[in-house]
Design a protein around this motif. Sequence first.
Motif, PDB file in Angstrom:
ATOM      1  N   MET A   1      53.092  72.243 -65.694  1.00 25.28           N
ATOM      2  CA  MET A   1      53.957  72.619 -66.820  1.00 25.28           C
ATOM      3  C   MET A   1      55.395  72.163 -66.574  1.00 25.28           C
ATOM      4  SD  MET A   1      53.395  74.561 -69.647  1.00 25.28           S
ATOM      5  CE  MET A   1      52.297  75.895 -69.205  1.00 25.28           C
ATOM      6  N   ARG A   2      55.903  72.496 -65.380  1.00 24.92           N
ATOM      7  CA  ARG A   2      57.279  72.119 -65.029  1.00 24.92           C
ATOM      8  C   ARG A   2      57.441  70.597 -65.054  1.00 24.92           C
ATOM      9  NH1 ARG A   2      61.146  75.381 -62.553  1.00 24.92           N
ATOM     10  NH2 ARG A   2      59.594  77.014 -62.227  1.00 24.92           N
ATOM     11  N   PHE A   5      57.720  69.177 -68.748  1.00 29.78           N
ATOM     12  CA  PHE A   5      58.991  69.377 -69.435  1.00 29.78           C
ATOM     13  C   PHE A   5      60.189  68.812 -68.676  1.00 29.78           C
ATOM     14  CE2 PHE A   5      56.465  72.655 -71.611  1.00 29.78           C
ATOM     15  CZ  PHE A   5      56.808  72.387 -72.920  1.00 29.78           C
ATOM     16  N   TYR A   9      62.688  72.152 -68.699  1.00 28.86           N
ATOM     17  CA  TYR A   9      61.843  73.314 -68.428  1.00 28.86           C
ATOM     18  C   TYR A   9      62.597  74.652 -68.413  1.00 28.86           C
ATOM     19  CZ  TYR A   9      58.407  76.457 -66.414  1.00 28.86           C
ATOM     20  OH  TYR A   9      57.574  77.520 -66.209  1.00 28.86           O
ATOM     21  N   GLU A  13      61.372  77.505 -70.875  1.00 30.25           N
ATOM     22  CA  GLU A  13      60.826  78.724 -70.281  1.00 30.25           C
ATOM     23  C   GLU A  13      61.584  79.953 -70.792  1.00 30.25           C
ATOM     24  OE1 GLU A  13      59.552  80.356 -65.903  1.00 30.25           O
ATOM     25  OE2 GLU A  13      61.558  79.509 -66.123  1.00 30.25           O
ATOM     26  N   TRP A  38      51.981  79.623 -74.415  1.00 25.31           N
ATOM     27  CA  TRP A  38      52.301  78.267 -73.932  1.00 25.31           C
ATOM     28  C   TRP A  38      51.363  77.235 -74.533  1.00 25.31           C
ATOM     29  CZ3 TRP A  38      56.412  76.380 -71.390  1.00 25.31           C
ATOM     30  CH2 TRP A  38      57.286  77.297 -70.790  1.00 25.31           C
TER      31      TRP A  38
END
Length: 198
Positions: A1-2, A5, A9, A13, A38
């Motif tokens: 995920m990090r 983005f 991020y 987040e 998400w």
Amino acid sequence: MRDFFGEAYPRVERFALMLADQGVLRGLIGPRELTRLWERHILNSAAVAPFLGQGTIVDVGSGAGLPGLVIAAMLPERRVVLVEPMERRTTWLFEAAEHCGIENVTVVRGRAEEVQDVVEADVITARAVAPIDKLVKWCAPLLADGGEMALLKGQSAPEELERAKYVLRKFGFVGSVESAPTLPDLAPTTVVRLQRTM
């Protein structure tokens, strides 16, 4: 995920956490959406980013800020205008942008067909707002010369595009259905691109 983005991020987040905390309470998302926030909302919104060309992006019917705030967090160098008719949602959009450090956003209260004098878009996006034919009628007047639309749609996008063919012809658009992948284990998002032919 990090990794997906990158530098965006932390902003994304923070927005996701704020939406998880207040979204149900403020009527922005349903309680069942929290466990898939998400996958179903944030990443789904992010998937449209590669289709947003150049210039000012306008998110019509921004609601909770999906996809507009996610896009603005990902593309800090672009101007993003969030068009939303409901006052309580525009209040949320202002608060969320400020809280998340998303500084490239302008919030405009109104329906697409009411804001033609104050909003001009190079690219229009929308998610879960209306069928393609209605979106084209409402949004085409907001587009600058050479502007286009990138709409987040579901599995029935090809059929919806077919039903809109007369409206597309009238307004001078040609449509295509694009697959927009995000994470390897998630099904791709469907994006409908509408480009001007005249």
